[in-house]
Design a protein around this motif. Structure first.
Motif, short mmCIF file in Angstrom:
data_model
loop_
_atom_site.label_atom_id
_atom_site.label_comp_id
_atom_site.label_asym_id
_atom_site.label_seq_id
_atom_site.Cartn_x
_atom_site.Cartn_y
_atom_site.Cartn_z
N ARG A 143 28.87 8.85 14.42
CA ARG A 143 29.45 10.03 15.07
C ARG A 143 30.75 9.70 15.80
N ARG A 144 30.81 8.52 16.39
CA ARG A 144 32.01 8.14 17.15
C ARG A 144 33.13 7.64 16.26
N ASN A 145 32.80 7.03 15.14
CA ASN A 145 33.81 6.45 14.24
C ASN A 145 33.60 6.94 12.81
N PRO A 146 33.86 8.21 12.53
CA PRO A 146 33.60 8.73 11.18
C PRO A 146 34.48 8.12 10.10
N SER A 147 35.60 7.52 10.47
CA SER A 147 36.47 6.93 9.45
C SER A 147 36.18 5.45 9.21
#
Length: 96
Positions: free
Chosen positions: A33-37
């Motif tokens: 959720r915090r780092n979708p990429s």
């Protein structure tokens, strides 16, 4: 070494493993959720759930098998769940 025998004879170890699996899943979902990429981005949710679910089902089967009064039905159901989730994991990996 003799101090470890009660730990291996109790359900503490497999229950601890199940707790660690749940914690690992929670950390991975929060990371997504915090780092979708990132490499663990949001499309990998099914891969994480299927991988950890199969392992959790195997640990649950071990708990049912190790009981003083074993439950063959619960053991068989947990093993069937592990098989189904593992097959789901294979299909998730093949779709990549």
């Amino acid at each position: 070494m003799d101090r470890l025998v009660p730990i291996f004879d109790s359900d503490a170890l497999p229950i601890g493993i199940l707790v660690l699996i749940v914690l690992e899943a929670t950390v991975l979902f929060l990371w997504q959720r915090r780092n979708p990429s990132s490499a663990l981005g949001s499309p990998n949710t099914a891969r994480i759930v299927s991988f950890l679910g199969a392992g959790g089902s195997l640990v649950a089967a071990m708990i049912f098998h190790r009981r003083p009064d074993p439950s063959p039905e619960a053991f068989a159901l947990a093993m069937l769940a592990a098989l189904v989730i593992h097959l789901w994991h294979i299909t998730v990996l093949l779709r990549r």
